[in-house]
Design an enzyme around this catalytic site. Structure first.
Site, PDB file in Angstrom:
ATOM      1  N   HIS A  47       2.911   8.634  21.584  1.00  0.00           N
ATOM      2  CA  HIS A  47       2.232   8.334  22.840  1.00  0.00           C
ATOM      3  C   HIS A  47       1.202   9.413  23.162  1.00  0.00           C
ATOM      4  CE1 HIS A  47       5.210   5.247  24.680  1.00  0.00           C
ATOM      5  NE2 HIS A  47       4.076   4.664  24.375  1.00  0.00           N
ATOM      6  N   GLU A  69      -2.761 -10.249   0.303  1.00  0.00           N
ATOM      7  CA  GLU A  69      -2.338  -8.856   0.385  1.00  0.00           C
ATOM      8  C   GLU A  69      -1.287  -8.488  -0.652  1.00  0.00           C
ATOM      9  OE1 GLU A  69      -0.781  -8.241   4.346  1.00  0.00           O
ATOM     10  OE2 GLU A  69      -0.204 -10.342   4.501  1.00  0.00           O
ATOM     11  N   ASP A 123      -1.771  -3.500   2.479  1.00  0.00           N
ATOM     12  CA  ASP A 123      -0.611  -3.927   1.706  1.00  0.00           C
ATOM     13  C   ASP A 123      -0.969  -4.213   0.259  1.00  0.00           C
ATOM     14  OD1 ASP A 123       1.513  -3.649   3.412  1.00  0.00           O
ATOM     15  OD2 ASP A 123       1.419  -5.679   4.209  1.00  0.00           O
ATOM     16  N   ARG A 169       2.770   4.490   1.404  1.00  0.00           N
ATOM     17  CA  ARG A 169       1.843   5.496   1.925  1.00  0.00           C
ATOM     18  C   ARG A 169       2.434   6.319   3.054  1.00  0.00           C
ATOM     19  NH1 ARG A 169      -2.403   2.480   5.659  1.00  0.00           N
ATOM     20  NH2 ARG A 169      -1.206   0.679   6.278  1.00  0.00           N
ATOM     21  N   CYS A 196      -9.964  -7.390   6.107  1.00  0.00           N
ATOM     22  CA  CYS A 196      -9.559  -6.871   7.414  1.00  0.00           C
ATOM     23  C   CYS A 196      -8.712  -5.611   7.296  1.00  0.00           C
ATOM     24  CB  CYS A 196      -8.801  -7.933   8.207  1.00  0.00           C
ATOM     25  SG  CYS A 196      -7.274  -8.475   7.416  1.00  0.00           S
TER      26      CYS A 196
END
Length: 578
Positions: free
Chosen positions: A190, A447, A471, A481, A518
């Site tokens: 946060h 993906e 992916d 990763r 994307c």
């Protein structure tokens, strides 16, 4: 001059005077045994302190009304404080213990925080700090303990600390803070989210900064390089002031591309779209000049609802209702005013954990969740959930230019099964007399290597492809990763990854269906050029990258882009080997 190396949490630069926040003194938790006669007093003290903190959080929530980021933090805290499951466990443990209520609350808080840290999910792990923060306030109230007051930090300071609570960061956001330099903290915490939201330069994972940097020292927080410079000399300060001014000028120069189309030097047009996860991000995308929404991650709608209850051992997703989904989809379509909006069906699972009574199959314990029951697999195991999402999507379709995308497709059967459920949803809406667009395009995410290898088969039954390079890279190279031991092996420019992308683009072109990218590759300068040279004409990126990618493409001709791609695809090397 001393340089500390860390991890960038917000890529911008700040210069200011250090304010070193002292490490919090350790609370002294009473551990003496209590008698049965004392129990009622302990519970009363707990209830009183809980009520005091709830009242304080409620006041803070009211004070930030209209600020989504701040409101979400305080709403999270408010729900934690009212979580019946957690509070019930505290009371149950206290009833069977002869220890003080403060001791029991502290133990339960740490137990829940550890559970979140070990969840294997980055988002949940970052929430461990939240539960410690908010129930730490309850403990402070019970113990009449008054820690350091964050309000004493002066305007324009560079905060140097071991860690920061989100609530403290919100307070500091009003003080024009020059930077954050923290020993602890994650990029997706946060605090990291807030730093980016408020434009505060931030570097985390720094070693010994609270010991070696002194309050009053001039400090540079370089969020671009992930460095903090203590006591820089005059030349260094001047050089950074020049960098700050240049960055300001660069951003101003890029703003001219906001309302311009993405075009190469020789007139080839591109679409630069936005990846979003919330309605608010759609508004930002529109402001940044997005050509549409290339990826609306609907799971984040559910996660935002579910993870409000993060203090609980069970995360309940209340955002699965058709009406809530319909309202969100409708609003995004309206914001984009006829521009295409690609909405992906629920991509839960893996590192995006959502637990709900509506997702019964999700209760299965998986040893390797990234390879398990996730995305379209999970949706097909819960067909009513998928049908509800299709109903909401089709109902919203009359408000804009909708496209629907299916995630993690690996077989033709999965597509057919999903299309069958979509048809069921349409039949229900017809019988109810609900208006919707009959021919909403339905495409797939490419993906996995499996999807890329049989892209020609998918092209016969789907309306478009969107390549998810994150992916695709992870699965092709068998590299997690998030695992620091193998993270350096995660390489989007690996020849295998590039060939799979190229193969998918060619099959789409042959079939005459649109193809976009994307994943993260679309928003990076070097990889965006390679993708453009491969034939990708639609790139979907984070909103803040839209003008940068438009400006980048304007600097090249199509032959130049094709040459860059050919070089990275190792065409020459391949011929030489043959």
């Amino acid at each position: 001059m001393n340089i500390f190396l860390g991890t960038s949490a917000n890529a911008c630069i700040g210069i200011g005077k250090a304010f070193v926040i002292p490490n919090a003194e350790k609370r002294i938790i009473p551990q003496q045994h209590i008698t049965d006669d004392e129990r009622e007093k302990h519970l009363q003290r707990f209830d009183n302190s809980l009520a005091n903190v709830i009242t304080a959080i409620g006041a803070q929530l009211a004070a930030v009304k209209g600020d989504k980021v701040q409101s979400e933090i305080f709403e999270t805290y408010y729900l934690m404080l009212n979580d019946p499951e957690f509070l019930g466990e505290v009371r149950k443990s206290f009833a069977s213990s002869d220890m003080p209520i403060e001791y029991v609350l502290n133990q339960k808080t740490e137990e829940y925080a550890d559970r979140l840290r070990c969840s294997g999910n980055e988002y949940l792990a970052e929430r461990a700090q939240d539960i410690c923060d908010i129930f730490g306030r309850v403990l402070d109230d019970m113990l009449d303990y008054h820690p350091f007051k964050i309000e004493s930090v002066p305007d324009g300071a560079v905060i140097v600390a071991k860690t920061m609570n989100p609530s403290d960061t919100i307070i500091l956001s009003k003080r024009k803070i020059a930077g954050l330099a923290l020993i602890e903290g994650g990029v997706s915490s946060h605090v990291g989210i807030l730093a980016r939201s408020y434009g505060i330069p931030a570097v985390f994972a720094l070693d010994k900064v609270t010991e070696e940097i002194k309050t009053g020292n001039t400090v540079i927080v370089d969020g671009i390089a992930g460095e903090v410079i203590d006591c820089p000399d005059e030349d260094t300060i001047k050089s950074y002031e020049v960098k700050i001014e240049k960055e300001k000028q660069r951003l101003e120069a890029l703003s001219k591309f906001r309302n311009l189309p993405a075009v190469t030097k020789d007139g080839v047009k591109f679409s630069v779209m936005a990846n979003i996860g919330t309605v608010e991000e759609a508004e930002m995308a529109a402001q940044e000049g997005a050509d549409g929404i290339g990826l609306f991650r609907t799971e984040f709608l559910f996660m935002n609802e579910a993870n409000q209850d993060i203090g609980s051992a069970h995360v309940h997703a209340s955002g699965f209702s058709e009406e809530k989904q319909f309202a969100a989809y409708k609003r995004v379509l309206e914001i984009m005013k006829g521009k295409p909006v690609v909405i992906r069906t629920l991509d839960a699972g893996g590192d995006k954990i959502i637990k709900s009574a509506e997702l019964q199959a999700f209760s299965i314990e998986e040893k390797n969740p990234l390879m398990g029951l996730r995305a379209i697999r999970l949706s097909l195991e819960n067909p009513n959930l998928l049908k509800t999402q299709f109903r909401a999507l089709y109902r919203a379709s009359v408000y804009g230019n909708l496209k629907i995308m299916l995630p993690l497709i690996t077989s033709v059967e999965q597509v057919r099964d999903a299309l069958s459920i979509a048809e069921m949803a349409k039949n229900e809406l017809r019988s109810e007399g609900v208006k919707f667009v009959e021919d909403v395009p339905i495409g797939i995410m490419v993906e996995t290597a499996a999807a890329a290898m049989i892209a020609d088969c998918f092209a016969k039954i789907t309306d478009f492809f969107s390549i998810g390079t994150n992916d695709l890279t992870q699965y092709t190279l068998c590299v997690d990763r998030e695992n620091t031991a193998v993270a350096p092996m995660y390489n989007e420019f690996h020849l295998a990854v590039l060939r799979l992308i190229s193969m998918t683009v060619k099959e789409a072109e042959t079939a005459g269906i649109p193809v976009s990218v994307c994943g993260e590759m679309a928003g990076k300068n070097d990889s965006a050029l390679v993708l453009a040279g491969m034939g990708v004409r639609t790139l979907s990126v984070s909103s803040k990258r839209i003008t940068k990618i438009k400006a980048l493409l304007s600097q090249f001709t199509l032959p130049e882009l094709q040459a860059i791609s050919a070089k990275n695809l190792n065409v020459g090397m391949t011929l030489e080997i043959i």
